[in-house]
Scaffold this motif. Structure first.
Motif, PDB file in Angstrom:
ATOM      1  N   LEU A 164      -4.392   0.536  -1.598  1.00 45.06           N
ATOM      2  CA  LEU A 164      -5.037  -0.471  -0.755  1.00 45.06           C
ATOM      3  C   LEU A 164      -5.917   0.376   0.374  1.00 45.06           C
ATOM      4  O   LEU A 164      -6.978   0.380   0.254  1.00 45.06           O
ATOM      5  N   ALA A 165      -5.299   1.148   1.275  1.00 40.10           N
ATOM      6  CA  ALA A 165      -6.086   1.988   2.037  1.00 40.10           C
ATOM      7  C   ALA A 165      -5.690   3.570   1.967  1.00 40.10           C
ATOM      8  O   ALA A 165      -4.513   4.103   1.646  1.00 40.10           O
ATOM      9  N   ALA A 169      -0.398   4.423   1.519  1.00 42.28           N
ATOM     10  CA  ALA A 169      -1.565   5.245   2.110  1.00 42.28           C
ATOM     11  C   ALA A 169      -1.659   6.458   2.291  1.00 42.28           C
ATOM     12  O   ALA A 169      -0.667   6.939   2.984  1.00 42.28           O
ATOM     13  N   VAL A 208      -1.389  -1.086   5.562  1.00 41.83           N
ATOM     14  CA  VAL A 208      -2.360  -0.211   5.585  1.00 41.83           C
ATOM     15  C   VAL A 208      -1.875   1.206   6.295  1.00 41.83           C
ATOM     16  O   VAL A 208      -2.592   2.018   6.708  1.00 41.83           O
ATOM     17  N   GLY A 236      -7.004  -4.368  -1.461  1.00 48.53           N
ATOM     18  CA  GLY A 236      -6.884  -3.337  -2.429  1.00 48.53           C
ATOM     19  C   GLY A 236      -7.302  -3.327  -3.827  1.00 48.53           C
ATOM     20  O   GLY A 236      -7.633  -4.280  -4.318  1.00 48.53           O
ATOM     21  N   SER A 280      -8.700  -1.971  10.519  1.00 45.75           N
ATOM     22  CA  SER A 280      -8.689  -3.566  10.328  1.00 45.75           C
ATOM     23  C   SER A 280      -9.673  -4.232  11.235  1.00 45.75           C
ATOM     24  O   SER A 280      -9.474  -3.943  12.683  1.00 45.75           O
ATOM     25  N   TYR A 284      -9.192   3.638  -3.659  1.00 49.18           N
ATOM     26  CA  TYR A 284      -8.689   2.675  -2.928  1.00 49.18           C
ATOM     27  C   TYR A 284      -9.554   1.820  -2.435  1.00 49.18           C
ATOM     28  O   TYR A 284     -10.683   2.115  -2.455  1.00 49.18           O
ATOM     29  N   GLY A 316       0.780  -1.164  -0.149  1.00 48.55           N
ATOM     30  CA  GLY A 316       0.068   0.012  -0.028  1.00 48.55           C
ATOM     31  C   GLY A 316       0.847   1.072  -0.024  1.00 48.55           C
ATOM     32  O   GLY A 316       1.991   1.302   0.121  1.00 48.55           O
ATOM     33  N   SER A 368      -2.070   4.685  12.968  1.00 55.15           N
ATOM     34  CA  SER A 368      -2.117   4.188  12.010  1.00 55.15           C
ATOM     35  C   SER A 368      -0.587   4.029  11.462  1.00 55.15           C
ATOM     36  O   SER A 368       0.013   3.049  10.982  1.00 55.15           O
TER      37      SER A 368
END
Ligand SMILES: O=CCCC(=O)O
Length: 490
Positions: free
Chosen positions: A414-415, A260, A290, A454, A446, A435, A258, A280
């Motif tokens: 992905l995220a 992000a 992510v 993704g 999650s 995304y 990812g 995160s």
């Protein structure tokens, strides 16, 4: 700190219900990333042992898929309960081989357990459909059947949760599995296999092979008995596996890299955005697919945001994950340190300001300091590459359109995350972000219920959730024809 049950520390592979060594008797050392000490060894297996494991999985498939979903679910539930009962030991093992702080390792076990519980329940909810007829002398059905023998290859960053996120839906659906854990972190998967055996998962249904990633990966993708390959790891390796699987048109799920974006708008609750970013970005020392990777903050709030963030970053304690005061563990290996250092040095050389960290805590270790860089521009490598380390790099923006364009300017999908108090903007952004996962006013997305996966070069397929089991099922369309069907008197 000692494990309560030393039997969970397995240093052999698990094939066809037997614990075994490599044919060559060769082994691989597994190191503790905190101090570089050898924790133990695992067999260095290759093509021949993998082919043997695939045969065992194929033999076991017949009886396993013949069980009802309810029966398979009940066995998965026993596996869940044993993992739960042993989660302190499993967390300790995780910290030793992976480096994440013990509290995070416990969190990973809770996360891993959620997939086993979820799919134990989903096992009994696999439905087909009765379809509308197109002719009155026919009846049409769609039934769902297990795909068959599955290969699973997982990454080193979530050595327990990635096992259960792949193996639980596969087993629930009636498939059997040959799993290869990462060479750096094999012990979690082996411990889970030990508990699977205790739970009554029959020999051959869940196999773990350790060793040479190239040989094992080739066999899992080239062997036609394996009908599906599920992989979590880098986009580079995913691309290679996809090519290898093309030879026999194997079904694939790929959870890849990812990159992000994390956008903070001028109307956001800044304290909440900082907490979201910390959660995160610094989860697993930033080694999460992510993780927030490119941080875009509106020009009107960037100074306040950066000041507050520096203060919070300075509170973080870097060190041995077994120390309860530690909130940030080591990176996984020297390659990871080299990459993070390269990205930070490149940004610094091109004019980024280093507001915190920016180096190893001590040369020769894998302990990279929590780092904050301000003034990231598009010519810097860090603006394009996935960092996979504890580094926040902030780019300033002025308009929503500019932020969205920068966020979407990536081959990964992905995220993505953003913080805003404006409902209409939130809706627009959510729809506009390219995304598979979008977090709004949160940095943590999650869980077992949300479909994880993704788009673009971040992969194919979804894990967890009600969709996750579908990845391990094939649809069979049945057309029943009979003259008496349209003359039936009933
Ligand atoms: O890095 C891959 C897994 C991360 C997660 O499941 O949140």
């Amino acid at each position: 700190m000692e494990m309560r049950d030393r039997l969970l520390f397995r240093q052999q592979a698990y094939v066809g219900g037997e614990w075994c060594d490599a044919d060559s008797r060769e082994t691989l050392d597994v190191l503790n990333p905190f101090d570089g000490n050898v924790i133990g060894t695992v067999p260095k297996m290759g093509q021949a042992e993998t082919a043997r494991a695939i045969r065992c999985a194929d033999v076991a498939l017949v009886a396993w898929k013949a069980k009802t979903g309810k029966e398979r679910g009940a066995i998965l539930r026993k596996w869940h309960d044993l993992i739960e009962a042993n989660s302190d030991d499993l967390a300790l093992l995780l910290t030793l081989e992976q480096g994440k702080p013990l509290a995070e390792a416990k969190g990973e076990l809770t996360y891993a357990l959620s997939f086993v519980e979820w799919f134990a329940e989903e096992a009994k909810r696999v439905y087909g459909d009765v379809l509308p007829n197109t002719r009155s002398d026919q009846r049409l059905l769609a039934i769902k059947q297990p795909v068959g023998v599955c290969g699973a290859i997982i990454a080193w960053n979530f050595p327990s949760a990635l096992v259960t996120r792949k193996v639980s839906p596969a087993l629930a659906a009636g498939c059997t599995v040959v799993l290869k854990p990462a060479e750096l972190t094999p012990f979690a998967a082996l411990a889970l296999a030990h508990l699977a055996a205790q739970a009554g998962i029959p020999p051959g249904v869940f196999n773990v092979v350790t060793g040479d990633p190239v040989q094992i990966g080739k066999e899992l993708s080239a062997n036609p008995v394996v009908r599906k390959l599920t992989f979590t790891g880098s986009t580079e390796t995913g691309r290679l596996l996809m090519q290898q699987c093309a030879s026999n048109i194997k079904k694939l799920s790929l959870e890849l890299g990812g990159n992000a974006p994390f956008i903070v708008f001028e109307d956001a609750d800044l304290d909440a955005a900082i907490e979201g970013l910390l959660a995160s970005k610094f989860r697993n020392a930033g080694q999460t697919c992510v993780c927030a990777n490119r941080v875009y903050v509106h020009a009107a709030v960037v100074d306040e945001f950066a000041d507050k963030l520096v203060a919070r970053i300075r509170q973080m304690k870097l060190g041995n994950g077994l120390d309860s005061a530690v909130s940030l563990g080591p990176l996984i290996d020297r390659r990871a340190v080299a990459k993070v250092s390269r990205l930070v040095e490149d940004a610094r050389a091109k004019g980024a300001q280093v507001l915190a960290g920016g180096k190893l805590q001590k040369e020769g270790t894998l302990l990279y300091e929590a780092t904050l860089l301000l003034g990231i521009t598009s010519d810097m490598q860090i603006a394009r590459e996935e960092i996979f380390g504890p580094v926040v790099g902030i780019t300033t923006f002025s308009t929503e359109q500019e932020a969205l364009a920068m966020a979407n300017d990536s081959p990964s999908g992905l995220a993505a995350y953003f913080f805003s108090a404006d409902l209409e903007r939130s809706w627009r952004l959510m729809e506009g972000l390219e995304y598979g996962i979008v977090g709004i006013n949160t940095g943590m997305v999650s869980n077992e219920v949300g479909p994880f996966g993704g788009i673009k070069e971040s992969g194919v397929g979804r894990e967890g959730s009600k969709y996750g089991i579908e990845e391990f099922l094939e649809i069979k369309y049945v057309c029943l024809s009979g003259k008496s069907l349209n003359t039936s008197p009933y």
